[in-house]
Design a protein around this motif. Structure first.
Motif, PDB file in Angstrom:
ATOM      1  N   GLU A  50      46.551  14.602  37.277  1.00 41.74           N
ATOM      2  CA  GLU A  50      45.173  14.483  37.870  1.00 41.74           C
ATOM      3  C   GLU A  50      44.524  15.181  38.836  1.00 41.74           C
ATOM      4  O   GLU A  50      44.876  15.034  40.140  1.00 41.74           O
ATOM      5  N   SER A  70      51.849   6.223  33.880  1.00 41.91           N
ATOM      6  CA  SER A  70      50.638   6.917  32.867  1.00 41.91           C
ATOM      7  C   SER A  70      50.606   8.292  33.373  1.00 41.91           C
ATOM      8  O   SER A  70      51.074   8.925  34.416  1.00 41.91           O
ATOM      9  N   THR A  72      47.664  11.576  33.108  1.00 41.51           N
ATOM     10  CA  THR A  72      46.425  11.885  32.872  1.00 41.51           C
ATOM     11  C   THR A  72      46.362  13.442  32.353  1.00 41.51           C
ATOM     12  O   THR A  72      47.249  14.172  32.967  1.00 41.51           O
ATOM     13  N   ARG A  90      38.599  14.325  31.189  1.00 32.86           N
ATOM     14  CA  ARG A  90      39.930  13.718  31.577  1.00 32.86           C
ATOM     15  C   ARG A  90      40.245  12.433  30.571  1.00 32.86           C
ATOM     16  O   ARG A  90      39.166  11.812  30.030  1.00 32.86           O
ATOM     17  N   THR A  92      43.797   9.550  29.829  1.00 35.13           N
ATOM     18  CA  THR A  92      44.906   9.143  30.404  1.00 35.13           C
ATOM     19  C   THR A  92      45.662   8.358  29.191  1.00 35.13           C
ATOM     20  O   THR A  92      45.030   7.666  28.591  1.00 35.13           O
TER      21      THR A  92
END
Length: 191
Positions: A50, A70, A72, A90, A92
């Motif tokens: 992220e 999770s 990203t 992006r 995820t």
């Protein structure tokens, strides 16, 4: 290689990069400089964090070791310094907590393919967004030493480390009573 009306070439050495519209850098362990990037309309990097947090090496692995549920994945413009370019897209994907490295890589590669496909399909309308916020420390390159287990801790306590080791390139190991022991981890169909 051709697909959906596009011509693609896969190269493994930056010296073999010729030119084109988009250069995707996937699991690239080399710095691709202005010379190579200048041969393309866009040079895009796939990075599993992220951003701006998680710049550096193997960020998704470090995140999993730290208990991430999770991951990203960002598609960003290649820039100097590394991992600082504008983010185009992006996505995820979730982790259930039982996946081992091959399964994690399957999910990662699916996310990367999704981002690359979207970039090709939406190329004319996409605009990068500058990264904002605290980048935090840069992630270190993983080495075999990062697969060391502590024999005084339980398997459950170290499972997130154990599940991301590469059984071939950097297997799990521990030292005990003056000797080194190597462990392999695989899922059993019995459970």
């Amino acid at each position: 290689m051709q697909g959906r009306g596009h011509e693609t070439t896969i190269v493994f050495d930056k010296g073999d990069v010729e030119g084109g519209d988009i250069l995707f850098l996937v699991s690239c362990g080399h710095i691709v400089g202005d010379k190579e990037r200048g041969r393309f309309r866009a040079t895009l990097v796939l990075h599993a964090s992220e951003l701006p947090r998680g710049r550096g090496w193997s960020p998704h692995i470090w995140s999993i070791v730290d208990g991430a549920t999770s991951i990203t994945v960002c598609l960003l413009e290649a820039a100097d310094p590394v991992d600082t370019g504008d983010v185009w897209l992006r996505t995820t994907f979730p982790l259930e907590g039982h996946e081992l490295l091959p399964e994690i890589n399957e999910k990662l590669f699916a996310a990367e393919l999704e981002l690359m496909t979207a970039a090709v399909e939406q190329y004319c309308t996409l605009k990068g967004i500058p990264q904002a916020g605290d980048a935090g420390p840069s992630m270190k390159k993983r080495t075999p030493a990062h697969s060391r287990l502590d024999p005084t801790r339980s398997i459950a306590e170290q499972f997130d480390l154990l599940r991301v080791v590469d059984n071939d390139r950097y297997p799990a190991f521990f030292d005990h009573r003056g000797k080194r022991y190597t462990l392999r981890i695989e899922k059993s169909d019995d459970a």
